[in-house]
Scaffold this motif. Structure first.
Motif, PDB file in Angstrom:
ATOM      1  N   LYS A 276       0.675  -1.155  -0.130  1.00 42.63           N
ATOM      2  CA  LYS A 276      -0.035   0.021   0.084  1.00 42.63           C
ATOM      3  C   LYS A 276       0.919   1.083   0.012  1.00 42.63           C
ATOM      4  CE  LYS A 276      -3.824  -2.099   2.585  1.00 42.63           C
ATOM      5  NZ  LYS A 276      -4.270  -2.356   4.025  1.00 42.63           N
ATOM      6  N   THR A 277       1.933   1.299   0.707  1.00 41.08           N
ATOM      7  CA  THR A 277       2.806   2.478   0.927  1.00 41.08           C
ATOM      8  C   THR A 277       3.560   2.652  -0.554  1.00 41.08           C
ATOM      9  OG1 THR A 277       3.305   1.935   3.052  1.00 41.08           O
ATOM     10  CG2 THR A 277       5.007   3.333   1.783  1.00 41.08           C
ATOM     11  N   ILE A 278       3.967   1.527  -1.059  1.00 42.94           N
ATOM     12  CA  ILE A 278       4.500   1.840  -2.643  1.00 42.94           C
ATOM     13  C   ILE A 278       3.292   2.300  -3.559  1.00 42.94           C
ATOM     14  CG2 ILE A 278       5.493   0.691  -4.410  1.00 42.94           C
ATOM     15  CD1 ILE A 278       6.929  -1.266  -2.552  1.00 42.94           C
ATOM     16  N   GLY A 279       2.249   1.830  -3.504  1.00 44.77           N
ATOM     17  CA  GLY A 279       1.316   2.330  -4.260  1.00 44.77           C
ATOM     18  C   GLY A 279       0.843   3.750  -3.874  1.00 44.77           C
ATOM     19  N   LYS A 280       1.070   4.007  -2.876  1.00 43.95           N
ATOM     20  CA  LYS A 280       0.526   5.530  -2.653  1.00 43.95           C
ATOM     21  C   LYS A 280       1.874   6.358  -2.827  1.00 43.95           C
ATOM     22  CE  LYS A 280      -2.825   4.415   0.880  1.00 43.95           C
ATOM     23  NZ  LYS A 280      -3.313   4.268   2.245  1.00 43.95           N
ATOM     24  N   ARG A 281       3.078   5.811  -3.166  1.00 39.15           N
ATOM     25  CA  ARG A 281       4.273   6.518  -3.363  1.00 39.15           C
ATOM     26  C   ARG A 281       4.713   7.556  -2.231  1.00 39.15           C
ATOM     27  NH1 ARG A 281       2.201   5.416  -8.362  1.00 39.15           N
ATOM     28  NH2 ARG A 281       3.541   4.893 -10.025  1.00 39.15           N
ATOM     29  N   LYS A 282       4.472   7.117  -0.974  1.00 35.96           N
ATOM     30  CA  LYS A 282       5.048   7.816   0.077  1.00 35.96           C
ATOM     31  C   LYS A 282       6.674   7.569   0.397  1.00 35.96           C
ATOM     32  CE  LYS A 282       0.666   7.472   2.646  1.00 35.96           C
ATOM     33  NZ  LYS A 282      -0.344   7.072   3.726  1.00 35.96           N
ATOM     34  N   THR A 283       7.306   8.439  -0.337  1.00 36.78           N
ATOM     35  CA  THR A 283       8.728   8.165  -0.499  1.00 36.78           C
ATOM     36  C   THR A 283       9.412   8.084   0.898  1.00 36.78           C
ATOM     37  OG1 THR A 283       8.621   9.900  -2.136  1.00 36.78           O
ATOM     38  CG2 THR A 283      10.901   9.489  -1.323  1.00 36.78           C
ATOM     39  N   GLU A 284       9.020   8.830   2.027  1.00 38.81           N
ATOM     40  CA  GLU A 284       9.916   8.618   3.242  1.00 38.81           C
ATOM     41  C   GLU A 284       9.497   7.131   3.784  1.00 38.81           C
ATOM     42  OE1 GLU A 284       9.200  11.704   6.073  1.00 38.81           O
ATOM     43  OE2 GLU A 284       9.828  13.331   4.672  1.00 38.81           O
ATOM     44  N   GLN A 285       8.321   6.965   3.698  1.00 37.78           N
ATOM     45  CA  GLN A 285       8.013   5.532   4.179  1.00 37.78           C
ATOM     46  C   GLN A 285       8.888   4.379   3.440  1.00 37.78           C
ATOM     47  OE1 GLN A 285       3.374   6.678   5.111  1.00 37.78           O
ATOM     48  NE2 GLN A 285       3.887   4.705   6.325  1.00 37.78           N
ATOM     49  N   ILE A 286       8.611   4.673   2.081  1.00 37.42           N
ATOM     50  CA  ILE A 286       9.425   3.470   1.316  1.00 37.42           C
ATOM     51  C   ILE A 286      10.828   3.360   1.538  1.00 37.42           C
ATOM     52  CG2 ILE A 286       9.932   3.125  -1.033  1.00 37.42           C
ATOM     53  CD1 ILE A 286       7.155   4.413  -2.013  1.00 37.42           C
ATOM     54  N   GLU A 287      11.485   4.481   1.846  1.00 40.41           N
ATOM     55  CA  GLU A 287      12.808   4.477   2.213  1.00 40.41           C
ATOM     56  C   GLU A 287      13.183   3.826   3.668  1.00 40.41           C
ATOM     57  OE1 GLU A 287      15.533   5.241   0.391  1.00 40.41           O
ATOM     58  OE2 GLU A 287      14.137   5.588  -1.190  1.00 40.41           O
ATOM     59  N   LYS A 288      12.190   3.962   4.422  1.00 37.40           N
ATOM     60  CA  LYS A 288      12.276   3.154   5.701  1.00 37.40           C
ATOM     61  C   LYS A 288      11.993   1.900   5.711  1.00 37.40           C
ATOM     62  CE  LYS A 288       9.823   2.780  10.177  1.00 37.40           C
ATOM     63  NZ  LYS A 288       8.594   3.129  10.741  1.00 37.40           N
ATOM     64  N   TYR A 289      11.017   1.300   4.491  1.00 35.26           N
ATOM     65  CA  TYR A 289      10.937   0.098   4.418  1.00 35.26           C
ATOM     66  C   TYR A 289      12.215  -0.480   3.502  1.00 35.26           C
ATOM     67  CZ  TYR A 289       5.955  -0.200   5.935  1.00 35.26           C
ATOM     68  OH  TYR A 289       5.141  -0.529   6.789  1.00 35.26           O
ATOM     69  N   ARG A 290      12.762   0.228   2.514  1.00 36.80           N
ATOM     70  CA  ARG A 290      13.843  -0.294   1.822  1.00 36.80           C
ATOM     71  C   ARG A 290      14.901  -0.827   2.817  1.00 36.80           C
ATOM     72  NH1 ARG A 290      14.829   1.203  -3.186  1.00 36.80           N
ATOM     73  NH2 ARG A 290      13.614   3.041  -3.012  1.00 36.80           N
ATOM     74  N   ARG A 291      15.266  -0.047   3.779  1.00 42.22           N
ATOM     75  CA  ARG A 291      16.385   0.007   4.826  1.00 42.22           C
ATOM     76  C   ARG A 291      16.012  -1.263   5.594  1.00 42.22           C
ATOM     77  NH1 ARG A 291      15.973   5.737   5.014  1.00 42.22           N
ATOM     78  NH2 ARG A 291      14.871   5.383   7.331  1.00 42.22           N
ATOM     79  N   GLU A 292      14.853  -1.488   5.939  1.00 44.78           N
ATOM     80  CA  GLU A 292      14.183  -2.476   7.006  1.00 44.78           C
ATOM     81  C   GLU A 292      14.435  -3.763   6.060  1.00 44.78           C
ATOM     82  OE1 GLU A 292      10.872  -2.639   9.915  1.00 44.78           O
ATOM     83  OE2 GLU A 292       9.999  -3.156   7.764  1.00 44.78           O
ATOM     84  N   PHE A 293      13.982  -3.809   4.618  1.00 44.36           N
ATOM     85  CA  PHE A 293      14.158  -5.062   3.697  1.00 44.36           C
ATOM     86  C   PHE A 293      15.494  -5.518   3.838  1.00 44.36           C
ATOM     87  CE2 PHE A 293      14.325  -7.231  -0.263  1.00 44.36           C
ATOM     88  CZ  PHE A 293      13.211  -8.046  -0.313  1.00 44.36           C
ATOM     89  N   VAL A 294      16.407  -4.590   3.262  1.00 43.44           N
ATOM     90  CA  VAL A 294      17.806  -4.851   3.165  1.00 43.44           C
ATOM     91  C   VAL A 294      18.507  -5.509   4.445  1.00 43.44           C
ATOM     92  CG1 VAL A 294      19.882  -4.022   2.921  1.00 43.44           C
ATOM     93  CG2 VAL A 294      18.078  -3.146   1.481  1.00 43.44           C
ATOM     94  N   ARG A 295      18.129  -5.060   5.485  1.00 42.44           N
ATOM     95  CA  ARG A 295      18.458  -5.708   6.863  1.00 42.44           C
ATOM     96  C   ARG A 295      17.910  -7.045   7.062  1.00 42.44           C
ATOM     97  NH1 ARG A 295      16.065  -5.565  11.622  1.00 42.44           N
ATOM     98  NH2 ARG A 295      14.577  -3.990  11.029  1.00 42.44           N
ATOM     99  N   LYS A 296      16.627  -7.227   6.852  1.00 43.01           N
ATOM    100  CA  LYS A 296      16.062  -8.324   7.047  1.00 43.01           C
ATOM    101  C   LYS A 296      16.514  -9.514   6.103  1.00 43.01           C
ATOM    102  CE  LYS A 296      11.807  -6.902   9.704  1.00 43.01           C
ATOM    103  NZ  LYS A 296      10.325  -7.278   9.792  1.00 43.01           N
ATOM    104  N   ALA A 297      16.852  -9.293   4.906  1.00 44.09           N
ATOM    105  CA  ALA A 297      16.932 -10.064   3.738  1.00 44.09           C
ATOM    106  C   ALA A 297      18.429 -10.603   3.995  1.00 44.09           C
ATOM    107  CB  ALA A 297      16.622  -9.564   2.294  1.00 44.09           C
ATOM    108  N   ALA A 298      19.049  -9.680   4.734  1.00 44.90           N
ATOM    109  CA  ALA A 298      20.533 -10.143   4.682  1.00 44.90           C
ATOM    110  C   ALA A 298      21.098 -11.358   4.954  1.00 44.90           C
ATOM    111  CB  ALA A 298      21.352  -9.160   5.663  1.00 44.90           C
TER     112      ALA A 298
END
Length: 339
Positions: A276-298
């Motif tokens: 939903k966040t990506i669909g709404k193009r919420k830049t700040e929240q997307i960046e937060k999820y990007r960092r979190e995803f990279v950390r969790k997928a490590a």
């Protein structure tokens, strides 16, 4: 002669009523509830909801037990009990063993209870049963086909098995609030008058109708949408096909939710929030999820791989479609032989 025939008919109806009431009264659940009603009649005689309503009318004037008109007269706890009873009755004929589906059904029922949606499922089921009695398949459209409970109790058609098609319940029911209009049915224009008459007979003054891009049937805060023209559905599906052709992307939102689940350990509710966040193009929240995803997928991917995977998810989710809607819409169009 007519009087004799009428008397004989009346005696037979009374005898039938006695027999029906005896069957119902033997149900252990009635000992706990202290009442009979359409819901109990249906369970006792294993008949459709509309048929149970007719039987209810037959015995209501002579029954020695308190009568309830419909499941809306039950409190939330007893609505859940009734839904669980229906689900248990349906499981042996589902083709699945309890071990295969128990965990998912348990989770879904917990969410349905927390959202107070038992009445929504029971109402949608009664709509589907009435459509079957009118010899029209319950052509279902909407996010509700993500639910295995809805599939098991007959709200959706056999073609919409959520396990077979990889539909995710949390896609529509996972954000902690009741989804808006999860249950919709296509009803042919020629069937609508008889359908609405049947609904009125069962729900009486409690049932309301309104036009809002379709016919909306409501009892309290429980609603089902009736689509009585196929054109919006055809146009919507054509738009989806055009988007897929233009973008070259034919993967669904649910597939990317599954990637997030397996690559980074997100549960499906969290994955849907990212979608939903990506669909709404919420830049700040997307960046937060990007960092979190990279950390969790490590734990399974390199830094570069996890960054590249999230970038791909972000890009393609903007073009991906809801599989539940696409699949249900296609099922209706195929049933009506539309190209």
């Amino acid at each position: 002669m007519n009087n004799t025939e009428n008397n004989a008919t009346n005696e037979k109806m009374l005898a039938d009523a006695d027999a029906i009431e005896k069957v119902i009264a033997e149900l252990p659940v009635l000992t706990r509830q202290g009442t009979i009603g359409i819901v109990n009649i249906q369970r006792a005689l294993r008949c459709g909801y509309a048929t149970a309503a007719k039987i209810y009318d037959l015995i209501k004037d002579k029954s020695r037990i308190k009568i309830e008109k419909s499941f809306f007269e039950l409190d939330a706890k007893r609505q859940m009990l009734y839904l669980e009873q229906i689900l248990n009755d349906a499981l042996p004929d589902s083709g699945y063993t309890p071990d295969e589906v128990y965990e998912r059904l348990y989770k879904e029922m917990a969410v349905i209870e927390s959202l107070g949606m038992a009445a929504d499922f029971l109402f949608a089921r009664s709509v589907a049963e009435i459509l079957r009695e009118l010899n029209q398949a319950p052509c279902f459209v909407g996010i509700g086909c993500c639910s295995l409970v809805a599939f098991m109790i007959g709200i959706t058609e056999p073609e919409l098995d959520p396990i077979e098609h990889g539909l995710i319940f949390e896609r529509g029911f996972g954000d902690g609030k009741k989804p808006e209009m999860p249950f919709s049915f296509f009803v042919s224009p020629e069937t609508v008058p008889e359908f609405t008459e049947r609904m009125n007979k069962i729900y009486g003054d409690t049932l309301s109708f309104r036009r809002d891009g379709g016919l909306v049937l409501s009892v309290g805060d429980t609603s089902v949408t009736v689509i009585d023209t196929i054109e919006p559905l055809r146009q919507s599906y054509a738009g989806i096909e055009e988007s897929i052709n233009d973008s070259g992307i034919a993967v669904f939102q649910e597939d990317y939710m599954r990637i997030m689940h397996y690559a980074a350990g997100y549960d499906y509710t969290e994955a849907d929030n990212i979608r939903k966040t990506i669909g709404k193009r919420k830049t700040e929240q997307i960046e937060k999820y990007r960092r979190e995803f990279v950390r969790k997928a490590a734990h399974g991917l390199s830094l570069a791989e996890s960054q590249r995977l999230f970038a791909e998810i972000e890009f393609k989710l903007k073009h991906a479609c809801c599989k539940a809607y696409v699949l249900s819409a296609k099922t209706v169009l195929d049933a009506l032989c539309f190209d």
